[in-house]
Design a protein around this motif. Structure first.
Motif, PDB file in Angstrom:
ATOM      1  N   ILE A 102       2.487  -0.329  -5.650  1.00  0.00           N
ATOM      2  CA  ILE A 102       2.035   0.258  -4.381  1.00  0.00           C
ATOM      3  C   ILE A 102       2.308  -0.699  -3.225  1.00  0.00           C
ATOM      4  CG2 ILE A 102      -0.026   0.954  -3.086  1.00  0.00           C
ATOM      5  CD1 ILE A 102      -1.106   2.117  -5.740  1.00  0.00           C
ATOM      6  N   ALA A 103       2.066  -1.986  -3.451  1.00  0.00           N
ATOM      7  CA  ALA A 103       2.335  -2.975  -2.405  1.00  0.00           C
ATOM      8  C   ALA A 103       3.825  -3.035  -2.066  1.00  0.00           C
ATOM      9  CB  ALA A 103       1.846  -4.354  -2.855  1.00  0.00           C
ATOM     10  N   GLN A 104       4.682  -3.012  -3.103  1.00  0.00           N
ATOM     11  CA  GLN A 104       6.128  -3.038  -2.876  1.00  0.00           C
ATOM     12  C   GLN A 104       6.588  -1.788  -2.116  1.00  0.00           C
ATOM     13  OE1 GLN A 104       8.681  -5.271  -3.664  1.00  0.00           O
ATOM     14  NE2 GLN A 104       7.017  -6.725  -4.025  1.00  0.00           N
ATOM     15  N   LEU A 105       6.048  -0.642  -2.465  1.00  0.00           N
ATOM     16  CA  LEU A 105       6.409   0.594  -1.773  1.00  0.00           C
ATOM     17  C   LEU A 105       6.016   0.533  -0.300  1.00  0.00           C
ATOM     18  CD1 LEU A 105       5.313   3.095  -4.558  1.00  0.00           C
ATOM     19  CD2 LEU A 105       7.659   2.858  -3.690  1.00  0.00           C
ATOM     20  N   VAL A 155       0.951   7.469  -7.488  1.00  0.00           N
ATOM     21  CA  VAL A 155       1.036   6.355  -8.439  1.00  0.00           C
ATOM     22  C   VAL A 155      -0.262   6.285  -9.232  1.00  0.00           C
ATOM     23  CG1 VAL A 155       1.271   3.848  -8.725  1.00  0.00           C
ATOM     24  CG2 VAL A 155       2.612   5.037  -6.980  1.00  0.00           C
ATOM     25  N   MET A 156      -0.133   6.160 -10.548  1.00  0.00           N
ATOM     26  CA  MET A 156      -1.296   6.134 -11.432  1.00  0.00           C
ATOM     27  C   MET A 156      -1.230   4.922 -12.353  1.00  0.00           C
ATOM     28  SD  MET A 156      -2.707   9.414 -13.449  1.00  0.00           S
ATOM     29  CE  MET A 156      -4.317   9.437 -14.225  1.00  0.00           C
ATOM     30  N   GLY A 157      -2.360   4.274 -12.592  1.00  0.00           N
ATOM     31  CA  GLY A 157      -2.412   3.094 -13.451  1.00  0.00           C
ATOM     32  C   GLY A 157      -3.032   3.381 -14.807  1.00  0.00           C
ATOM     33  N   PHE A 158      -3.203   2.304 -15.572  1.00  0.00           N
ATOM     34  CA  PHE A 158      -3.829   2.407 -16.891  1.00  0.00           C
ATOM     35  C   PHE A 158      -4.599   1.117 -17.124  1.00  0.00           C
ATOM     36  CE2 PHE A 158      -4.645   2.634 -21.276  1.00  0.00           C
ATOM     37  CZ  PHE A 158      -4.239   3.852 -21.817  1.00  0.00           C
ATOM     38  N   ASP A 159      -5.908   1.216 -17.194  1.00  0.00           N
ATOM     39  CA  ASP A 159      -6.843   0.116 -17.519  1.00  0.00           C
ATOM     40  C   ASP A 159      -8.212   0.387 -16.915  1.00  0.00           C
ATOM     41  OD1 ASP A 159      -5.280  -1.515 -19.147  1.00  0.00           O
ATOM     42  OD2 ASP A 159      -4.479  -2.652 -17.454  1.00  0.00           O
ATOM     43  N   TRP A 194       7.338   3.139   2.241  1.00  0.00           N
ATOM     44  CA  TRP A 194       7.031   4.309   1.432  1.00  0.00           C
ATOM     45  C   TRP A 194       5.522   4.456   1.375  1.00  0.00           C
ATOM     46  CZ3 TRP A 194       9.871   8.113  -1.061  1.00  0.00           C
ATOM     47  CH2 TRP A 194      11.253   8.005  -0.898  1.00  0.00           C
ATOM     48  N   HIS A 195       5.064   5.699   1.556  1.00  0.00           N
ATOM     49  CA  HIS A 195       3.629   5.934   1.659  1.00  0.00           C
ATOM     50  C   HIS A 195       3.079   6.526   0.356  1.00  0.00           C
ATOM     51  CE1 HIS A 195       3.904   5.075   5.927  1.00  0.00           C
ATOM     52  NE2 HIS A 195       4.937   5.903   5.992  1.00  0.00           N
ATOM     53  N   VAL A 196       2.006   5.916  -0.125  1.00  0.00           N
ATOM     54  CA  VAL A 196       1.304   6.377  -1.334  1.00  0.00           C
ATOM     55  C   VAL A 196      -0.052   6.910  -0.897  1.00  0.00           C
ATOM     56  CG1 VAL A 196       0.296   5.647  -3.544  1.00  0.00           C
ATOM     57  CG2 VAL A 196       2.478   4.670  -2.783  1.00  0.00           C
ATOM     58  N   PRO A 197      -0.376   8.170  -1.202  1.00  0.00           N
ATOM     59  CA  PRO A 197       0.331   9.109  -2.079  1.00  0.00           C
ATOM     60  C   PRO A 197       1.193  10.142  -1.328  1.00  0.00           C
ATOM     61  CG  PRO A 197      -1.850   9.947  -1.681  1.00  0.00           C
ATOM     62  CD  PRO A 197      -1.726   8.671  -0.861  1.00  0.00           C
ATOM     63  N   MET A 254      -9.207  -1.346  -3.349  1.00  0.00           N
ATOM     64  CA  MET A 254      -7.991  -1.373  -2.544  1.00  0.00           C
ATOM     65  C   MET A 254      -7.847  -0.067  -1.773  1.00  0.00           C
ATOM     66  SD  MET A 254      -5.261  -0.823  -5.650  1.00  0.00           S
ATOM     67  CE  MET A 254      -3.888  -0.315  -4.618  1.00  0.00           C
ATOM     68  N   HIS A 255      -6.851  -0.026  -0.898  1.00  0.00           N
ATOM     69  CA  HIS A 255      -6.555   1.209  -0.169  1.00  0.00           C
ATOM     70  C   HIS A 255      -5.067   1.493  -0.289  1.00  0.00           C
ATOM     71  CE1 HIS A 255      -6.784   4.407   2.730  1.00  0.00           C
ATOM     72  NE2 HIS A 255      -5.774   3.866   3.383  1.00  0.00           N
ATOM     73  N   PRO A 256      -4.712   2.656  -0.839  1.00  0.00           N
ATOM     74  CA  PRO A 256      -5.601   3.684  -1.395  1.00  0.00           C
ATOM     75  C   PRO A 256      -6.223   3.234  -2.714  1.00  0.00           C
ATOM     76  CG  PRO A 256      -3.331   4.208  -1.898  1.00  0.00           C
ATOM     77  CD  PRO A 256      -3.278   3.004  -1.011  1.00  0.00           C
ATOM     78  N   THR A 257      -7.402   3.777  -3.006  1.00  0.00           N
ATOM     79  CA  THR A 257      -8.006   3.453  -4.301  1.00  0.00           C
ATOM     80  C   THR A 257      -7.111   3.966  -5.421  1.00  0.00           C
ATOM     81  OG1 THR A 257      -9.302   5.500  -4.234  1.00  0.00           O
ATOM     82  CG2 THR A 257     -10.373   3.481  -3.433  1.00  0.00           C
TER      83      THR A 257
END
Length: 339
Positions: free
Chosen positions: A253-256, A269-273, A261-264, A281-284
């Motif tokens: 997300i930081a690289q985008l 973008v979705m994580g796992f953990d 590039w705007h998320v979302p 963070m923003h966006p959560t």
């Protein structure tokens, strides 16, 4: 002359369990203890008390091996295990491997020299790991954390990595996305990442869609915009990404954002953990949540049971989706692109 190995064979237990029965009978289950004593009487076995004490003196130490502490998952796991172990009179010794199989062998040997009573291990690959094979053959008590090994002799506590990533992918599919990719570290070196990729493929196949080869990043927790940029252009551009872990998702997300590039709005973008940092963070961060506290407590309970002579078992704990601002429906993405 009869030796301990013969006693263990007749009693139907491991050599380590037979040894613990003579060294500390109070920590062995009564039924197991009687089996060992009965076998010893039948064979006329009398253990050497001094040698036994030198070999099997309990240290109340548990060795813990994790890839690193840069990933909050492992830091949170260690802290929870330390609390659980302390309540049971044990202390932890920690070592890190930086995802190196060679380093795993070194640190395990170092911990064994410290005479730990057992080990908690998160390794690079649990399926073809010489360290685990050696520990198993030597009857050294150990429990794998986060792994789902195929070997029934290995004790393990994990979440269902494959089902968890399938859950994440379906979450995006239900939001209307169909051009979905997966981002992971180099060459899927982690067996957990490989299972998660299989879960992504499962969900895409169920939806009648083609899965893409994993989009490889330079490190397990470090994203590179150049690696993802080709997938963001053209008529087949991706609208959503699942990441093999939360830190990789946060880095992505930081690289985008650095590259406008705007998320979302342009890419979900979705994580796992489910690490706590994702909520701050923003966006959560939308993520698959692993029950780290429950996993840590189960690992300690399971290891202490194994030290006391219990047979290895495997636990697979449920995970769930934590919604976040890093994903939105595909319709919202289209609306944003037209705005």
């Amino acid at each position: 002359m009869t030796d301990l190995k013969e006693v263990a064979r007749l009693a139907g237990v491991s050599r380590a369990t037979a040894a613990r029965t003579f060294a500390s009978p109070e920590v062995v289950r009564p039924a197991t203890r009687e089996q060992v004593f009965a076998a010893a009487r039948q064979l006329g076995f009398r253990p050497n008390r001094l040698g036994r004490q030198l070999r099997l003196q309990v240290t109340k130490l548990i060795g813990v091996v994790v890839p690193n502490l840069l990933n909050p998952v492992f830091a949170e796991q260690f802290q929870a295990m330390e609390r659980a172990a302390r309540l049971r009179g044990y202390n932890l010794l920690l070592a890190t491997t930086d995802y190196s199989s060679e380093r795993e062998s070194v640190v395990v040997e170092e911990l064994l020299r410290q005479r730990v009573d057992g080990l908690v291990l998160t390794v690079t690959d649990a399926e073809s790991n010489r360290v685990l094979q050696s520990l198993d053959s030597e009857d050294t008590p150990f429990v794998l954390a986060y792994h789902q090994p195929g070997n029934p002799h290995y004790s393990a506590v994990s979440v269902d990595n494959r089902a968890g990533m399938a859950l994440a992918t379906r979450y995006l599919l239900e939001a209307g996305h169909w051009r979905i990719g997966m981002v992971a570290g180099p060459a899927l070196q982690s067996d957990r990442a490989r299972l998660r990729y299989a879960g992504y493929c499962d969900a895409m196949r169920e939806a009648g869609l083609d899965s893409l080869p994993v989009i490889e990043m330079p490190a397990h927790t470090q994203a590179d915009f150049a690696a993802i940029a080709p997938f963001l252009q053209g008529p087949q551009a991706l609208s959503a990404l699942v990441c093999s872990n939360d830190l990789l998702a946060i880095s992505l997300i930081a690289q985008l954002r650095r590259n406008d590039w705007h998320v979302p709005q342009q890419l979900s973008v979705m994580g796992f953990d489910g690490i706590a940092l994702g909520t701050q963070m923003h966006p959560t961060l939308c993520s698959v949540v692993q029950p780290i506290e429950a996993l840590a407590c189960t690992v300690i309970d399971q290891l202490l049971a194994q030290i006391a002579g219990a047979t290895p078992v495997t636990h697979c704990l449920p995970c769930h989706i934590r919604p976040g601002e890093s994903t939105q429906s595909y319709k919202e993405t289209l609306d944003d692109s037209l705005a």
